[in-house]
Design an enzyme around this catalytic site. Structure first.
Site, PDB file in Angstrom:
ATOM      1  N   LYS A  46      43.344  40.113  26.236  1.00  0.00           N
ATOM      2  CA  LYS A  46      42.361  40.656  25.429  1.00  0.00           C
ATOM      3  C   LYS A  46      42.326  42.069  25.670  1.00  0.00           C
ATOM      4  O   LYS A  46      41.401  42.447  26.736  1.00  0.00           O
ATOM      5  CB  LYS A  46      41.193  40.774  24.761  1.00  0.00           C
ATOM      6  CG  LYS A  46      40.761  40.709  23.056  1.00  0.00           C
ATOM      7  CD  LYS A  46      40.641  41.992  23.198  1.00  0.00           C
ATOM      8  CE  LYS A  46      39.300  42.204  23.477  1.00  0.00           C
ATOM      9  NZ  LYS A  46      39.115  44.525  22.935  1.00  0.00           N
ATOM     10  N   GLU A  92      34.415  42.735  37.215  1.00  0.00           N
ATOM     11  CA  GLU A  92      34.884  44.137  38.576  1.00  0.00           C
ATOM     12  C   GLU A  92      34.036  45.099  36.783  1.00  0.00           C
ATOM     13  O   GLU A  92      34.349  45.204  36.096  1.00  0.00           O
ATOM     14  CB  GLU A  92      36.512  43.647  38.247  1.00  0.00           C
ATOM     15  CG  GLU A  92      36.527  43.393  39.510  1.00  0.00           C
ATOM     16  CD  GLU A  92      38.512  44.290  39.780  1.00  0.00           C
ATOM     17  OE1 GLU A  92      38.664  44.540  39.131  1.00  0.00           O
ATOM     18  OE2 GLU A  92      38.779  43.175  40.333  1.00  0.00           O
ATOM     19  N   CYS A 146      36.616  53.588  37.354  1.00  0.00           N
ATOM     20  CA  CYS A 146      34.696  53.034  37.986  1.00  0.00           C
ATOM     21  C   CYS A 146      34.899  53.359  39.852  1.00  0.00           C
ATOM     22  O   CYS A 146      33.391  53.367  39.783  1.00  0.00           O
ATOM     23  CB  CYS A 146      35.775  51.464  37.800  1.00  0.00           C
ATOM     24  SG  CYS A 146      36.958  49.932  39.041  1.00  0.00           S
ATOM     25  N   GLU A 177      25.820  55.678  35.275  1.00  0.00           N
ATOM     26  CA  GLU A 177      27.236  55.635  35.585  1.00  0.00           C
ATOM     27  C   GLU A 177      27.501  57.060  34.027  1.00  0.00           C
ATOM     28  O   GLU A 177      27.324  56.633  32.715  1.00  0.00           O
ATOM     29  CB  GLU A 177      28.116  54.376  34.927  1.00  0.00           C
ATOM     30  CG  GLU A 177      29.892  54.499  34.857  1.00  0.00           C
ATOM     31  CD  GLU A 177      30.094  53.361  35.014  1.00  0.00           C
ATOM     32  OE1 GLU A 177      29.547  52.631  33.953  1.00  0.00           O
ATOM     33  OE2 GLU A 177      31.342  53.330  36.087  1.00  0.00           O
TER      34      GLU A 177
HETATM   35  P1  NAD Z   1      33.780  48.044  27.885  1.00  0.00           P
HETATM   36  O1  NAD Z   1      32.883  46.453  28.684  1.00  0.00           O
HETATM   37  O2  NAD Z   1      32.835  48.456  27.204  1.00  0.00           O
HETATM   38  O3  NAD Z   1      34.767  46.983  27.073  1.00  0.00           O
HETATM   39  C1  NAD Z   1      36.099  46.406  28.089  1.00  0.00           C
HETATM   40  C2  NAD Z   1      36.775  45.188  27.344  1.00  0.00           C
HETATM   41  O4  NAD Z   1      35.530  43.811  26.613  1.00  0.00           O
HETATM   42  C3  NAD Z   1      37.110  45.984  26.225  1.00  0.00           C
HETATM   43  O5  NAD Z   1      38.436  45.286  25.860  1.00  0.00           O
HETATM   44  C4  NAD Z   1      35.759  45.601  24.932  1.00  0.00           C
HETATM   45  O6  NAD Z   1      37.042  45.067  23.592  1.00  0.00           O
HETATM   46  C5  NAD Z   1      35.676  44.106  25.591  1.00  0.00           C
HETATM   47  N1  NAD Z   1      34.392  43.652  24.774  1.00  0.00           N
HETATM   48  C6  NAD Z   1      33.290  44.457  25.092  1.00  0.00           C
HETATM   49  N2  NAD Z   1      32.096  43.933  24.297  1.00  0.00           N
HETATM   50  C7  NAD Z   1      32.455  43.038  24.458  1.00  0.00           C
HETATM   51  C8  NAD Z   1      32.239  40.899  23.880  1.00  0.00           C
HETATM   52  N3  NAD Z   1      30.591  41.228  24.064  1.00  0.00           N
HETATM   53  N4  NAD Z   1      33.123  40.439  24.473  1.00  0.00           N
HETATM   54  C9  NAD Z   1      33.626  40.032  25.236  1.00  0.00           C
HETATM   55  N5  NAD Z   1      34.526  41.363  25.449  1.00  0.00           N
HETATM   56  C10 NAD Z   1      33.751  42.135  24.970  1.00  0.00           C
HETATM   57  O7  NAD Z   1      34.831  49.023  29.130  1.00  0.00           O
HETATM   58  P2  NAD Z   1      35.437  50.255  28.689  1.00  0.00           P
HETATM   59  O8  NAD Z   1      34.125  51.308  27.927  1.00  0.00           O
HETATM   60  O9  NAD Z   1      37.158  49.294  28.162  1.00  0.00           O
HETATM   61  O10 NAD Z   1      35.638  50.826  30.146  1.00  0.00           O
HETATM   62  C11 NAD Z   1      34.339  51.454  30.260  1.00  0.00           C
HETATM   63  C12 NAD Z   1      33.650  50.377  32.035  1.00  0.00           C
HETATM   64  O11 NAD Z   1      34.953  49.902  32.544  1.00  0.00           O
HETATM   65  C13 NAD Z   1      32.837  51.298  33.004  1.00  0.00           C
HETATM   66  O12 NAD Z   1      31.861  51.200  32.575  1.00  0.00           O
HETATM   67  C14 NAD Z   1      33.553  51.159  33.730  1.00  0.00           C
HETATM   68  O13 NAD Z   1      32.860  51.565  35.666  1.00  0.00           O
HETATM   69  C15 NAD Z   1      33.866  49.496  34.084  1.00  0.00           C
HETATM   70  N6  NAD Z   1      35.480  49.014  35.006  1.00  0.00           N
HETATM   71  C16 NAD Z   1      35.249  49.032  36.286  1.00  0.00           C
HETATM   72  C17 NAD Z   1      36.507  48.585  36.651  1.00  0.00           C
HETATM   73  C18 NAD Z   1      35.732  48.408  38.079  1.00  0.00           C
HETATM   74  O14 NAD Z   1      36.989  47.559  39.042  1.00  0.00           O
HETATM   75  N7  NAD Z   1      34.656  47.430  38.789  1.00  0.00           N
HETATM   76  C19 NAD Z   1      37.584  49.382  36.856  1.00  0.00           C
HETATM   77  C20 NAD Z   1      37.395  49.447  35.414  1.00  0.00           C
HETATM   78  C21 NAD Z   1      36.365  49.886  34.677  1.00  0.00           C
HETATM   79  C1  6OH Z   2      38.706  50.985  37.868  1.00  0.00           C
HETATM   80  O1  6OH Z   2      38.574  51.726  36.992  1.00  0.00           O
HETATM   81  C2  6OH Z   2      39.862  51.183  38.912  1.00  0.00           C
HETATM   82  C3  6OH Z   2      40.522  49.849  39.664  1.00  0.00           C
HETATM   83  C4  6OH Z   2      41.262  49.563  40.514  1.00  0.00           C
HETATM   84  C5  6OH Z   2      40.996  48.055  40.564  1.00  0.00           C
HETATM   85  O2  6OH Z   2      41.366  47.126  40.231  1.00  0.00           O
HETATM   86  C6  6OH Z   2      43.175  47.998  41.940  1.00  0.00           C
HETATM   87  O3  6OH Z   2      43.241  46.787  41.897  1.00  0.00           O
HETATM   88  O4  6OH Z   2      43.470  48.973  42.449  1.00  0.00           O
END
Ligand code: NAD
Ligand code: 6OH
Length: 484
Positions: free
Chosen positions: A176, A252, A286, A388
């Site tokens: 998804k 993550e 992230c 963040e």
């Molecule tokens: P988000 O959590 O809003 O959404 C991520 C995904 O989860 C989307 O596909 C969304 O539709 C789905 N989702 C939302 N609510 C849900 C629920 N209740 N149940 C199931 N699925 C649900 O995140 P975003 O705004 O798309 O991305 C930004 C965030 O992601 C930032 O906080 C960033 O730090 C984090 N991020 C972390 C990493 C990492 O590797 N640690 C990597 C990339 C992004």
């Molecule tokens: C987050 O925004 C970046 C994540 C990166 C990875 O998961 C990766 O494997 O490099």
């Protein structure tokens, strides 16, 4: 208008309702995606379960790996199309998508295909009390159906980072992608079909989180594990959804990453590295550094040079070769980032550069752009130092001692990535070991070897993926003990 469909049991299926796929560079609608309702999510999970019982479930490692190599080749064959789709959905520059997102999409499949072919298992010879022997060895089996939920910032990279090891281990998946970025996931489904991956092995459902495909997937009894990348608070919701069935999760999540710059650093390399760590992908990684701590003698020079770097970024159309900065993903996300720009000023920040919205005098004025921004002068307890933001922004603060820098860097509920900039070897090792983070880079940032553990502590996640860590999450080990 282009229609982006779900992919279930080897067939493309229209959604029950449509939602727009918007280009963040100018706010135009570039496609309509079909949202999967509960019925379609059920169909996707059932197709995945059938695939496990069929040809895919009986396939050996070599044949599975061969399928993954074909998927990697399929991505590369359509390289330019993938770049265009990623650029359309995110507004990031074609240069960035060509260098980072799309090559990593292919590399993820190659790396995990290589790894699964060579991965060993644990084995122990055991002496029993009565002087006999036993042989213990672990058998690696798929977990079953894995639900994969990913965000919008690095859409293809993050989706494939989870899909590749899940398939390498013999699972079937239901993915998804973010509702903001449905395009490259749909193209990946086409590649799966062309690569001859059996039907039901890779299923794609489009939609949102709560009350939509995301929530349906996390609550589905037919799903054996959930892997998720996204916001920490979404992770908390998913954990609740997975709790009743004790479904394992790999998370993550967000970060509030620190960079520590010592006066003995290689200055030019450090500023170039920091400019990437703060502004790459418009700060929507992230791993981005939103807190920069600089040893006092270097403070003014560093702030001034980073300011010039920020002001030198070219906010341009994604396909232009000179573009080095894109828009934010959506109007809603821009509101969030701008609200933090305001909070910073209200909290008493000095705005070194940026803090607002650029004006272009063309269609980009309908897109979701913000200026790259540097703040100084905030207290460590300020919201903009604690929370963040996920935009092209950092706060820079001076420090006097190594201990003070380490304490401030670690004073966060997150713990994803840190970077340390120094030419003193012993200090690099000493400080790196103290970082409360899953990943610490020294004199570099986002330098990836896909075999290494990747993940965070605290609000930044649960578990590690990468290399064998991924294989261990996406498989169950059955220990066989034979008395000889
Ligand atoms: P988000 O959590 O809003 O959404 C991520 C995904 O989860 C989307 O596909 C969304 O539709 C789905 N989702 C939302 N609510 C849900 C629920 N209740 N149940 C199931 N699925 C649900 O995140 P975003 O705004 O798309 O991305 C930004 C965030 O992601 C930032 O906080 C960033 O730090 C984090 N991020 C972390 C990493 C990492 O590797 N640690 C990597 C990339 C992004
Ligand atoms: C987050 O925004 C970046 C994540 C990166 C990875 O998961 C990766 O494997 O490099």
């Amino acid at each position: 208008m282009k229609q982006l469909q779900n992919y279930i049991d080897g067939r493309f299926v229209a959604g029950k309702r449509e939602f727009p796929d918007i280009n963040p560079a100018d706010g135009t609608t570039i496609a309509q995606a079909g949202e999967a309702n509960g019925e379609l999510v059920d169909a996707a999970v059932e197709a995945a379960r059938r695939a496990l019982r069929g040809e895919w479930g009986r396939m050996g490692v070599r044949e599975r790996a061969a399928a993954l190599y074909r998927v990697a080749e399929g991505i590369e064959k359509r390289f330019e199309q993938f770049v265009a789709a990623e650029v359309g959905d995110t507004g990031k520059s074609a240069a960035l998508a060509s260098w980072l997102d799309v090559p990593r999409g292919a590399a993820n499949f190659r790396v995990f295909a290589d790894l699964i072919k060579t991965a060993g298992v644990e084995a122990f010879q055991t002496e029993t009390a009565e002087g006999r022997e036993a042989l213990n060895y672990a058998v690696r089996k798929p977990v079953g159906v894995v639900g994969i939920i990913t965000p919008w910032n690095l859409p293809l990279l993050l989706l494939t980072w989870k899909t590749a090891p899940a398939l390498a281990c013999g699972n079937a998946v239901v993915v998804k992608p973010s509702e903001e970025t449905p395009a490259t996931a749909t193209m990946l489904a086409e590649v799966m079909q062309e690569a001859g991956v059996p039907k039901g092995v890779f299923n794609l459902v489009h939609g949102f989180g709560p009350g939509s495909a995301g929530e349906f997937l996390t609550k589905h009894d037919g799903v054996n594990a959930i892997t998720f990348t996204g916001e920490s608070k979404t992770g908390a919701e998913i954990m609740k959804a997975c709790a009743p069935a004790v479904r394992p999760v790999s998370f993550e999540l967000g970060g509030k990453n620190a960079a520590i710059v010592f006066a003995d650093c290689n200055f030019d390399e450090t500023v170039n590295g920091l400019a990437e760590a703060v502004f790459m992908n418009t700060g929507q990684v992230c791993l981005c550094a939103e807190r920069v701590y600089v040893e006092r003698p270097l403070f003014e020079r560093l702030v001034d040079t980073l300011k010039r770097k920020a002001e030198g970024l070219k906010a341009g159309w994604p396909m232009e070769a000179t573009t080095t900065l894109g828009p934010l993903i959506s109007a809603k996300h821009r509101e969030k980032v701008l609200s933090y720009y305001k909070v910073a000023r209200d909290e008493g920040a000095t705005v070194v550069t940026g803090g607002g919205v650029p004006e272009f005098g063309d269609a980009r004025d309908h897109g979701f752009w913000v200026q790259p921004t540097i703040f100084t002068g905030l207290a460590e307890a300020a919201r903009c130092v604690k929370e963040e933001i996920f935009g092209p922004v950092c706060h820079v603060r001076a420090f006097d001692t190594e201990e003070e820098a380490v304490a401030m860097a670690n004073d966060t509920r997150y713990g994803l990535a840190a970077s340390i900039w120094t030419t003193e070897l012993n200090r690099a090792h000493r400080v790196a070991r103290q970082m409360n983070a899953g990943i610490t880079w020294v004199n570099c940032w986002f330098l990836r070897d896909l075999r290494t553990p990747f993940g965070g502590v605290g609000l930044s996640g649960i578990g590690r993926e990468g290399g064998m860590h991924s294989l261990n999450f996406y498989s169950e080990l059955n220990n066989v003990c034979i008395r000889t």
